[in-house]
Design an enzyme around this catalytic site. Structure first.
Site, PDB file in Angstrom:
ATOM      1  N   VAL A  64      -0.731   9.884   8.393  1.00  0.00           N
ATOM      2  CA  VAL A  64       0.680   9.486   8.498  1.00  0.00           C
ATOM      3  C   VAL A  64       1.620  10.511   7.876  1.00  0.00           C
ATOM      4  CG1 VAL A  64       0.103   7.034   8.579  1.00  0.00           C
ATOM      5  CG2 VAL A  64       0.626   8.110   6.352  1.00  0.00           C
ATOM      6  N   TYR A 159       4.039   5.333  -7.506  1.00  0.00           N
ATOM      7  CA  TYR A 159       3.697   4.162  -6.700  1.00  0.00           C
ATOM      8  C   TYR A 159       4.833   3.148  -6.733  1.00  0.00           C
ATOM      9  CZ  TYR A 159       1.087   0.266  -4.728  1.00  0.00           C
ATOM     10  OH  TYR A 159       0.692  -0.774  -3.927  1.00  0.00           O
ATOM     11  N   LYS A 163       7.144   1.979  -3.483  1.00  0.00           N
ATOM     12  CA  LYS A 163       7.230   0.604  -2.995  1.00  0.00           C
ATOM     13  C   LYS A 163       8.651   0.050  -3.108  1.00  0.00           C
ATOM     14  CE  LYS A 163       3.044   0.196  -1.544  1.00  0.00           C
ATOM     15  NZ  LYS A 163       2.767   0.063  -0.096  1.00  0.00           N
TER      16      LYS A 163
END
Length: 255
Positions: A64, A159, A163
């Site tokens: 991706v 992280y 998010k």
């Protein structure tokens, strides 16, 4: 009639964990599923498992991070499977180096996590935008409890940042794409037992305890615990839901 009949669903990170469970759940509800993953062999094994259970599934290799590859895969899915009406952006990684730790590791964590967890969501969504608009489709992004908080365990700030970004991206796209009939929502898992975090759970039992002390249901989640919310958000059951996040965290954010 099954909830996702006549839909073609793309799931990234579909070779294992949450993505694999969602792909299987969608197939059980009648969707034809395209499983995308950087691990081509595992993705094909997951697709074969769906086919053996009577579902329709094809697998495709995809990193991706590579925008041009996302465009190429979108073209291949259109040619080999059909017009996509559901997209699940699930591919993601996590690392647990502290920001004040080793500088080289922190920089690499930032670059890798943002490239997959945030840039990857953009790359894949942009690549599939036209069929999703044409089908008045549904986008489901896998966010996290860390779309709201930074969990007090050994945890990379990249992280949490990624998010938060996924939730912001979800809301921005919901606002923009609603006029085309495209609904965009997110799911916020808590601690889910997946291969992604298996080593961290095994090597650091305190990590699990910290989560469980803050989770009213008192247990880690399983990948299957995310399937119900994912089906709901992809189906007509949620026809007036967009720009929202469904928390599947065992109550973590309730306390």
């Amino acid at each position: 009639m099954k909830l996702l009949e006549n839909h073609i669903a793309v799931v990234t990170g579909a070779a294992s964990g949450i993505g694999r469970a969602i792909a299987a759940g969608y197939a059980r509800e009648g969707a034809q599923v395209a499983l995308l993953d950087i691990d081509a062999r595992a993705a094909e094994a997951a697709a074969q498992e769906i086919r053996e259970a009577g579902g329709l599934a094809e697998s495709f290799h995809l990193d991706v991070r590579r925008r041009e590859d996302c465009v190429a895969v979108a073209r291949r899915v259109a040619e080999q499977v059909g017009r996509v009406s559901i997209l699940v952006n699930n591919a993601g990684i996590n690392r647990r180096n502290a920001f004040a730790g080793d500088g080289a590791a922190v920089i690499k964590d930032w670059e890798d996590i943002i490239a997959i967890n945030l840039d990857g969501v953009f790359n894949v969504t942009h690549a599939f935008l036209e069929p999703l608009r044409a089908s008045q489709g549904r986008i489901v992004n896998i966010a996290s409890i860390q779309s709201f908080v930074h969990v007090r365990t050994p945890n990379s700030p990249a992280y949490t940042t990624s998010k938060h970004g996924v939730l912001g991206f979800t809301r921005a796209l919901a606002a923009e794409l609603g006029k085309y009939g495209v609904r965009v929502n997110a799911i916020g898992p808590g601690l889910i037992e997946t291969p992604l975090n298996a080593q961290a759970r095994a090597n650091n039992p305190d990590l699990v305890r910290i989560f469980m002390d803050h989770t009213p249901l008192g247990r880690p989640g399983k990948p299957e615990d995310i399937v119900g919310p994912a089906i709901f958000l992809a189906s007509d059951l949620s026809s007036y839901v967009t720009g929202s996040i469904v928390m599947a965290d065992g109550g973590y954010r309730a306390i």
